[in-house]
Write a protein that holds these residues in place. Structure first.
Motif, PDB file in Angstrom:
ATOM      1  N   GLY A 315       0.645  -1.265  -0.044  1.00  0.00           N
ATOM      2  CA  GLY A 315       0.116   0.076  -0.124  1.00  0.00           C
ATOM      3  C   GLY A 315       0.958   1.274   0.151  1.00  0.00           C
ATOM      4  O   GLY A 315       0.405   2.219  -0.384  1.00  0.00           O
ATOM      5  N   SER A 316       1.974   1.417   0.826  1.00  0.00           N
ATOM      6  CA  SER A 316       3.008   2.442   0.609  1.00  0.00           C
ATOM      7  C   SER A 316       3.794   2.315  -0.798  1.00  0.00           C
ATOM      8  O   SER A 316       3.903   3.407  -1.204  1.00  0.00           O
ATOM      9  CB  SER A 316       4.044   2.152   1.796  1.00  0.00           C
ATOM     10  N   ALA A 317       3.970   1.337  -1.116  1.00  0.00           N
ATOM     11  CA  ALA A 317       4.834   1.201  -2.355  1.00  0.00           C
ATOM     12  C   ALA A 317       4.258   1.654  -3.535  1.00  0.00           C
ATOM     13  O   ALA A 317       4.820   2.462  -4.460  1.00  0.00           O
ATOM     14  CB  ALA A 317       5.369  -0.298  -2.696  1.00  0.00           C
ATOM     15  N   ASN A 318       2.745   1.528  -3.529  1.00  0.00           N
ATOM     16  CA  ASN A 318       1.931   2.032  -4.414  1.00  0.00           C
ATOM     17  C   ASN A 318       1.800   3.571  -4.667  1.00  0.00           C
ATOM     18  O   ASN A 318       1.152   4.316  -5.391  1.00  0.00           O
ATOM     19  CB  ASN A 318       0.478   1.377  -4.684  1.00  0.00           C
ATOM     20  N   ARG A 319       2.036   4.227  -3.501  1.00  0.00           N
ATOM     21  CA  ARG A 319       2.175   5.781  -3.475  1.00  0.00           C
ATOM     22  C   ARG A 319       3.549   6.453  -3.447  1.00  0.00           C
ATOM     23  O   ARG A 319       3.952   7.409  -2.819  1.00  0.00           O
ATOM     24  CB  ARG A 319       1.412   6.103  -2.089  1.00  0.00           C
ATOM     25  N   ASP A 320       4.718   5.585  -3.576  1.00  0.00           N
ATOM     26  CA  ASP A 320       6.058   5.887  -3.648  1.00  0.00           C
ATOM     27  C   ASP A 320       6.033   7.086  -4.909  1.00  0.00           C
ATOM     28  O   ASP A 320       6.053   6.694  -5.878  1.00  0.00           O
ATOM     29  CB  ASP A 320       6.972   4.845  -3.763  1.00  0.00           C
ATOM     30  N   PRO A 321       6.575   8.160  -4.493  1.00  0.00           N
ATOM     31  CA  PRO A 321       6.770   9.437  -5.634  1.00  0.00           C
ATOM     32  C   PRO A 321       8.076   8.949  -6.523  1.00  0.00           C
ATOM     33  O   PRO A 321       8.132   9.313  -7.583  1.00  0.00           O
ATOM     34  CB  PRO A 321       6.697  10.568  -5.045  1.00  0.00           C
ATOM     35  N   GLU A 322       8.823   8.009  -6.029  1.00  0.00           N
ATOM     36  CA  GLU A 322       9.966   7.477  -6.783  1.00  0.00           C
ATOM     37  C   GLU A 322       9.593   6.535  -7.897  1.00  0.00           C
ATOM     38  O   GLU A 322      10.393   6.394  -8.851  1.00  0.00           O
ATOM     39  CB  GLU A 322      11.086   6.970  -5.882  1.00  0.00           C
ATOM     40  N   ALA A 323       8.287   5.918  -7.718  1.00  0.00           N
ATOM     41  CA  ALA A 323       7.608   5.005  -8.814  1.00  0.00           C
ATOM     42  C   ALA A 323       6.754   5.743  -9.715  1.00  0.00           C
ATOM     43  O   ALA A 323       6.674   5.350 -11.007  1.00  0.00           O
ATOM     44  CB  ALA A 323       7.478   3.965  -7.994  1.00  0.00           C
TER      45      ALA A 323
END
Length: 402
Positions: A315-323
């Motif tokens: 859930g955090s990874a999908n909101r990562d601005p680096e991605a």
């Protein structure tokens, strides 16, 4: 002014309500987060979470997928399920069920899924209804349990048991008596159904699993035993019931907050699949998985020792601005090639029924577009779930405009 101490508590009411501000701080301040009180680690950045999902030699599923399981003695033999396995055992088991979820098999279910969705939507009040309680909670369990072979009269009972098994009060880590009672009832139901299918096979998944051959770690080919098939059925029945329910509810909430994008779907139905992907990215029903570190892992100057519980926060990874560009913006038109959407997991444990869930959600969204081109959410009556690893709503009442 000193910032408040960074605390990630996946069992708190704050987490159930809105984990994203905490995720943002974790990615920036503690990409390898450690909780001293509960002795677990957490990964939040997209690059790290995606890599960990694919690295079963470091991050094992064999001790379970939640904190209580991983920190206990592991998974009891009677609860053994594909989701609690690493390759090569997992690969052999999954290959059996993959035969049921082929693209052709999913396509063949489309008419039945559409009929179920239309049936349940046809029963709601056309002026005010609860999108979750009156609609999206009802049809997904019908779909997956019909695939398994559950008789129609028992399907909604399965849903109630699944909900009760996953419910957690704020602060609750271990399963309580009510959770265990529901798990026991689900397993007993499927076990009895397996006995019936042994005597009288039908055209369903349980009968197919009974007839399947599996290669064992120790060599030789045998058939699955009743406990193994019970594990399959419990896993698929639970995941199939919850994921689409929450995904549809989350979608209606996000489109109420972004009415311009709802209008885009009204104008162009070809954008519905992309909309489902964005809901899945923005607020995935499954927020995390927990793994067990088999060996040391070194990231960002920190060390995760062997033998520790590690939260992989998709859930955090999908909101990562680096991605993702403007990662905290809900945008159905975003470039899907920027990064892997981890909403259905990644690697060997990616969601087995992802294609079916996408199809169900897309059909449901299209029918809702027809049914309520104009609607408003009654925010004061919305209720979030407090469930193990599940993000979403138990109630999203809407008022349909003429």
């Amino acid at each position: 002014m000193t910032a408040a101490k960074l605390v990630f508590d996946p069992f708190s009411e704050e987490f159930f309500a809105d984990p994203y501000p905490t995720y943002r701080r974790m990615r920036a301040e503690a990409p390898v987060y450690y909780d001293e009180a509960r002795d677990f680690y957490a990964l939040t950045r997209h690059e790290d979470v995606a890599a960990a999902f694919k690295d079963h030699q470091t991050y094992s599923s064999s001790r379970g997928i939640d904190l209580a399981m991983v920190q206990s003695d592991g998974v009891p033999p009677e609860s053994k399920s594909m989701i609690f396995m690493d390759p090569p055992e997992h690969r052999r088991m999954r290959s059996l069920v993959n035969k049921v979820f082929t693209p052709r098999a999913i396509t063949a279910l489309k008419d039945a899924v559409t009929e179920l969705i239309e049936f349940h939507l046809g029963r709601v009040d056309n002026q005010r209804f609860d999108v979750v309680g009156d609609f999206s909670a009802l049809f997904p369990v019908e779909v997956i349990s019909s695939v398994l072979g559950v008789p129609a009269e028992h399907r909604q009972q399965i849903r109630h048991w699944v909900d009760a098994s996953l419910h957690r009060e704020p602060g609750q880590i271990e399963m309580n008596d009510a959770n265990w009672d529901s798990v026991t009832k689900i397993a007993a139901f499927y076990y009895e159904l397996i006995q019936e299918r042994r005597k009288q096979p039908q055209d369903d998944m349980i009968s197919g699993l009974l007839a399947a051959d599996v290669e064992r770690d120790e060599g030789g080919i045998t058939q699955l035993d009743d406990i193994e098939i019970t594990g399959f059925a419990t896993l698929l029945g639970g995941a199939g019931a919850e994921t689409v329910t929450k995904l549809v509810g989350n979608a209606i909430v996000q489109f109420a907050r972004n009415p311009d994008q709802w209008q885009e779907l009204l104008d162009d139905r070809s954008k519905v699949p992309a909309a489902i992907e964005e809901v899945l990215r923005y607020e995935a029903p499954a927020q995390y998985n927990v793994r067990y570190s088999l060996k040391e892992a070194h990231l960002h100057g920190a060390t995760i020792p062997a033998g520790k519980a590690v939260f992989l926060l998709g859930g955090s990874a999908n909101r990562d601005p680096e991605a993702f560009t403007d990662a905290d913006k809900f945008d159905i038109n975003r470039d899907r090639t920027e990064a892997q959407n981890l909403g259905f997991g990644y690697g060997v444990h990616s969601c087995l029924g992802a294609a079916l869930a996408r199809m169900e959600s897309a059909i449901a969204l299209e029918k809702l577009l027809d049914f309520m081109p104009r609607y408003e959410v009654i925010w004061s009556d919305c209720k979030r779930v407090s469930m193990q690893n599940v993000a979403g709503w138990s109630s999203v009442p809407v008022r349909v405009s003429p």
